[in-house]
Design a protein around this motif. Structure first.
Motif, PDB file in Angstrom:
ATOM      1  N   ALA A 193      33.940 -78.205  -2.442  1.00 50.16           N
ATOM      2  CA  ALA A 193      35.022 -78.571  -1.529  1.00 50.16           C
ATOM      3  C   ALA A 193      34.544 -79.433  -0.366  1.00 50.16           C
ATOM      4  CB  ALA A 193      35.700 -77.310  -0.984  1.00 50.16           C
ATOM      5  N   SER A 194      33.238 -79.461  -0.142  1.00 53.13           N
ATOM      6  CA  SER A 194      32.698 -80.231   0.976  1.00 53.13           C
ATOM      7  C   SER A 194      32.818 -81.737   0.711  1.00 53.13           C
ATOM      8  CB  SER A 194      31.228 -79.865   1.197  1.00 53.13           C
ATOM      9  OG  SER A 194      30.634 -80.719   2.156  1.00 53.13           O
ATOM     10  N   ASP A 195      33.008 -82.486   1.777  1.00 49.50           N
ATOM     11  CA  ASP A 195      33.063 -83.943   1.652  1.00 49.50           C
ATOM     12  C   ASP A 195      31.682 -84.556   1.483  1.00 49.50           C
ATOM     13  OD1 ASP A 195      35.837 -84.043   1.894  1.00 49.50           O
ATOM     14  OD2 ASP A 195      35.742 -84.090   4.088  1.00 49.50           O
ATOM     15  N   LYS A 196      30.641 -83.782   1.749  1.00 52.67           N
ATOM     16  CA  LYS A 196      29.276 -84.288   1.616  1.00 52.67           C
ATOM     17  C   LYS A 196      28.863 -84.315   0.149  1.00 52.67           C
ATOM     18  CE  LYS A 196      24.470 -83.382   2.959  1.00 52.67           C
ATOM     19  NZ  LYS A 196      24.170 -84.791   3.256  1.00 52.67           N
ATOM     20  N   THR A 251      51.064 -80.927  -1.854  1.00 48.53           N
ATOM     21  CA  THR A 251      49.769 -81.384  -2.363  1.00 48.53           C
ATOM     22  C   THR A 251      48.722 -81.195  -1.277  1.00 48.53           C
ATOM     23  OG1 THR A 251      50.184 -83.657  -1.640  1.00 48.53           O
ATOM     24  CG2 THR A 251      50.789 -83.075  -3.923  1.00 48.53           C
ATOM     25  N   ILE A 252      47.480 -81.159  -1.690  1.00 52.92           N
ATOM     26  CA  ILE A 252      46.383 -81.020  -0.719  1.00 52.92           C
ATOM     27  C   ILE A 252      45.252 -81.952  -1.122  1.00 52.92           C
ATOM     28  CG2 ILE A 252      45.335 -79.069  -1.966  1.00 52.92           C
ATOM     29  CD1 ILE A 252      44.506 -77.991   0.832  1.00 52.92           C
ATOM     30  N   VAL A 253      44.694 -82.609  -0.128  1.00 51.42           N
ATOM     31  CA  VAL A 253      43.590 -83.543  -0.388  1.00 51.42           C
ATOM     32  C   VAL A 253      42.312 -82.748  -0.559  1.00 51.42           C
ATOM     33  CG1 VAL A 253      42.240 -85.461   0.526  1.00 51.42           C
ATOM     34  CG2 VAL A 253      44.710 -85.367   0.934  1.00 51.42           C
ATOM     35  N   CYS A 254      41.604 -83.013  -1.665  1.00 47.13           N
ATOM     36  CA  CYS A 254      40.357 -82.323  -1.989  1.00 47.13           C
ATOM     37  C   CYS A 254      39.221 -83.319  -2.137  1.00 47.13           C
ATOM     38  CB  CYS A 254      40.508 -81.529  -3.293  1.00 47.13           C
ATOM     39  SG  CYS A 254      41.705 -80.208  -3.200  1.00 47.13           S
ATOM     40  N   SER A 255      38.026 -82.827  -2.086  1.00 50.68           N
ATOM     41  CA  SER A 255      36.864 -83.679  -2.340  1.00 50.68           C
ATOM     42  C   SER A 255      36.887 -84.182  -3.774  1.00 50.68           C
ATOM     43  CB  SER A 255      35.582 -82.883  -2.096  1.00 50.68           C
ATOM     44  OG  SER A 255      35.451 -81.865  -3.086  1.00 50.68           O
TER      45      SER A 255
END
Length: 258
Positions: A193-196, A251-255
């Motif tokens: 789930a992290s953007d990294k 909706t939800i924005v995910c990595s």
């Protein structure tokens, strides 16, 4: 190194390592089954320069620790044992160096898989080991890893490993670890789930099987209910709007990894 086409294939690493230790003012000796080796830097008359010299003597049947100036810990050394004695290492240097050998400083929390160990101690984050020996610290690895395979190493113990190969190894290790230790599911979800971007999840889509994917989906539903996951690039698209309208849900924005 294990391969003839890699520098150091013929034992050069021992000589280079010995010279480096001696130049730092340390004393290095080795005791084999039959011999005692003392590594010295002595002037070679041919070159007029100090060069590495190994003084070889027969190993006595019983070592006189006091006479040889050896530590008491070698009292139980038998004639079948081989020992390396390095003297002059300062306590703070040993504290750092011992951390780089897992048989000297075992991890408190780890999961063993078929391809290696996942090291979960915070102090090992980013540490890259091969068969228990530290290679380097990699900022693209979130957990520590200890690979068991036949990883090519050069003279300086740097891994001759492509980035994609490392990503395959670490990504597969995480999925295997989740199978062996289901309590890791939440931690694995956090990484996804992290953007990294990291090697731990770089190839998750390739290695996640149906059971792992379902477990991750369950965590997602616990946190976001029936929301539809979308990547950042699709979140404002016309297609996303159509999905929200057709399904009457958010909706939800995910990595990208998740």
């Amino acid at each position: 190194a294990q391969h003839q086409d890699v520098i150091g294939s013929f034992g050069e690493g021992l000589k280079v390592g010995a010279v480096a230790l001696l130049r730092k003012g340390l004393r290095l000796r080795m005791f084999t089954k039959a011999e005692a080796w003392a590594f010295e830097l002595e002037v070679d008359p041919t070159f007029g320069e100090r060069v590495l010299t190994v003084v070889v003597a027969a190993r006595p049947a019983e070592l006189d620790l006091e006479m040889e100036g050896l530590p008491a810990s070698l009292a139980e050394l038998t004639w079948q044992d081989t020992a390396t004695v390095l003297e002059g290492v300062k306590p703070h240097e040993w504290a750092t160096l011992s951390h780089r050998f897992l048989f000297l400083s075992p991890p408190k929390e780890s999961v063993r898989t078929e391809v290696g160990r996942l090291l979960l101690d915070p102090g090992h984050a980013g540490d890259f080991f091969v068969r228990g020996v530290w290679i380097n610290t990699d900022p693209d690895i979130m957990a520590g890893v200890d690979l068991f395979g036949d990883i090519r190493l050069d003279r300086d113990r740097a891994a001759v490993l492509k980035r994609s190969d490392l990503q395959h190894q670490v990504s597969s290790m995480w999925v295997r670890a989740v199978h062996h230790a289901p309590e890791l599911k939440a931690k694995y979800y956090e990484l996804l789930a992290s953007d990294k971007q990291c090697s731990d999840t770089a190839l998750a889509d390739l290695y996640c099987d149906e059971d792992t994917a379902e477990a991750l989906a369950a965590i997602f539903r616990q946190q976001h209910g029936d929301a539809i996951p979308l990547s950042a690039k699709d979140s404002n698209s016309a297609k996303a709007g159509q999905i929200r309208s057709a399904l009457a849900t958010s909706t939800i924005v995910c990595s990208q990894a998740l």
